[in-house]
Design an enzyme around this catalytic site. Structure first.
Site, PDB file in Angstrom:
ATOM      1  N   ASP A  79       0.799  -1.229   0.000  1.00  0.00           N
ATOM      2  CA  ASP A  79       0.000   0.000   0.000  1.00  0.00           C
ATOM      3  C   ASP A  79       0.830   1.277   0.000  1.00  0.00           C
ATOM      4  OD1 ASP A  79       0.787  -0.855   2.598  1.00  0.00           O
ATOM      5  OD2 ASP A  79      -0.673   0.473   3.528  1.00  0.00           O
ATOM      6  N   GLU A 137      -0.492  -2.110   4.992  1.00  0.00           N
ATOM      7  CA  GLU A 137       0.387  -2.086   6.172  1.00  0.00           C
ATOM      8  C   GLU A 137       0.224  -0.796   6.969  1.00  0.00           C
ATOM      9  OE1 GLU A 137       3.243  -1.181   8.886  1.00  0.00           O
ATOM     10  OE2 GLU A 137       3.252  -0.088   7.000  1.00  0.00           O
TER      11      GLU A 137
HETATM   12 ZN   LIG Z   1       5.248   3.683   6.376  1.00  0.00          ZN
HETATM   13 ZN   LIG Z   2       6.610   0.965   5.458  1.00  0.00          ZN
END
Ligand SMILES: [Zn+2]
Ligand SMILES: [Zn+2]
Length: 388
Positions: A79, A137
């Site tokens: 992401d 994440e």
């Molecule tokens: Zn980051």
């Molecule tokens: Zn990262």
């Protein structure tokens, strides 16, 4: 500097860099990585791997099966961040307000590079490699979605590894360490309820602003007085909201903050002390204080053997560039895998020449040569682990 790239990675260097630039130009936010996932799954299918899509919503998982043996998991996150890119690169983001400013574009490119190189060596591998491309994440905890979808089973992952490009380290270094390398990142919201009134007549009121001032000061002692000074914790009150006008005593203040720790013990200590301090200040001043403490990502803790495995592979590529990582109190959802399976999350020096652009900055960029170092380490690591 003494860098020996793996020849099979050197041979596809342009492709690895082009893939990173493709991801960089087309960033997508967490759980919306549709095009990113499509690009990855096409590449992996082209390598003749068994590919599963929509794992953990937008994740992609591929299996490279060699002879019987253990299963090594390699993880990259997918992401981007809600940032408008301000850099000048010709591979600048074409998606307004979205940018790969953490290096996840490079993580995917390194893992794809390693997948391509390893796919040609299937016959020499005694075991299976599971390539894990994980969404979300940055805050949403995509790793948990992947784990809930069974990414660590079928076949069972025996050990897992992940890389973070790290602009806080010079190019040519690799930071590896057993034990905690990133913090638990918890969040709290504190509501201080007092009794309002006229600024000239404080008697009979409970000034939520004065109570908050005492509270904020007292909270600092969790780090300075309750934490063993040889360990690390951080506590930040990042938001303070309250008040109406210069001559009004405020009846309510909201504080928001984050608490960071490297161990579950310190994490529990912070949340306990936070509550105790709030209760004590509440009793002292007669304000009602409500605490809402929310557990974020756990600490990222590397196991000893798997950290040695990475060291052994990385030394072959960067020689004396292997060093302890530049540690921070940042957090990573790699931690969720490491709670289930032994493994190692390590830091790849990627600072560009000249300015050391920090991560999450609107003109973030990396030294792309680091991608070749990362892919080389992954290839070396898998070969060593699955040599039978
Ligand atoms: Zn980051
Ligand atoms: Zn990262």
């Amino acid at each position: 500097m003494n860098i020996s790239l793996r020849p099979e990675i050197e041979a596809i260097r342009d492709e690895i860099i082009d893939n990173r630039r493709h991801f960089h130009m087309h960033p997508e936010l967490g759980l919306q990585e549709y095009e990113t996932a499509r690009f990855i799954s096409e590449k992996l299918s082209g390598l003749g791997m068994e590919v599963s899509t929509k794992v953990g919503q937008t994740g992609v998982v591929a299996l490279l099966r060699g002879a019987d043996g253990p299963c090594v998991g390699l993880r990259a996150d997918m992401d981007a961040l809600p940032i408008q890119e301000t850099g000048k690169a010709d591979y600048k983001s074409v998606n307004d307000g979205v940018m790969h400013a953490c290096g996840h574009d490079g993580h995917m490119a390194m893992l794809l590079g390693a997948a391509e190189a390893l796919s040609k060596k299937r016959d020499n591998l005694s075991g299976t490699v599971k390539f894990i491309f994980q969404p979300a994440e940055e805050g949403l905890g995509g790793a948990r979605y992947m784990i809930d979808d069974g990414v660590l089973s079928n076949p069972k992952v025996d050990e897992i590894y992940g890389i973070h490009l790290w602009n806080y380290q010079s190019f040519g270094t690799v930071g590896i360490q057993p034990g905690p390398v990133l913090a638990a990142a918890d969040e709290f919201v504190i509501k201080v309820k007092g009794k309002g009134g006229h600024g000239a007549m404080p008697h009979g009121t409970v000034d939520a602003i004065v109570v908050s001032a005492h509270l904020i000061t007292a909270l600092q002692t969790i780090v300075s007085r309750n934490t063993n000074p040889l360990e690390s914790t951080a506590l930040t009150v990042g938001v303070i909201e309250g008040g109406y006008n210069f001559n009004i005593i405020s009846d309510e203040v909201i504080l928001k903050g984050t608490a960071r720790s490297y161990t579950e013990e310190n994490r529990a200590m912070i949340s306990r002390r936070l509550q105790e301090i709030c209760d004590g200040i509440s009793a002292s001043f007669g304000a009602e204080i409500e605490v809402n403490y929310h557990d974020g990502y756990p600490p990222t803790v590397n196991s000893i053997v798997e950290s040695e495995n990475v060291t052994s592979a990385a030394v072959k590529i960067v020689a004396e560039g292997v060093q302890p990582p530049y540690l921070t109190m940042g957090a990573e959802d790699m931690s969720y895998y490491l709670m289930e399976v032994p493994g190692c999350f390590f830091f790849l020096g990627s600072a560009p020449e000249g300015e050391r652009v920090p991560h999450h900055c609107s003109h973030f960029d990396i030294n792309e040569e680091a991608l070749l170092v990362g892919s080389s380490i992954l290839v070396e690591l898998v070969e060593e682990r699955l040599k039978g």
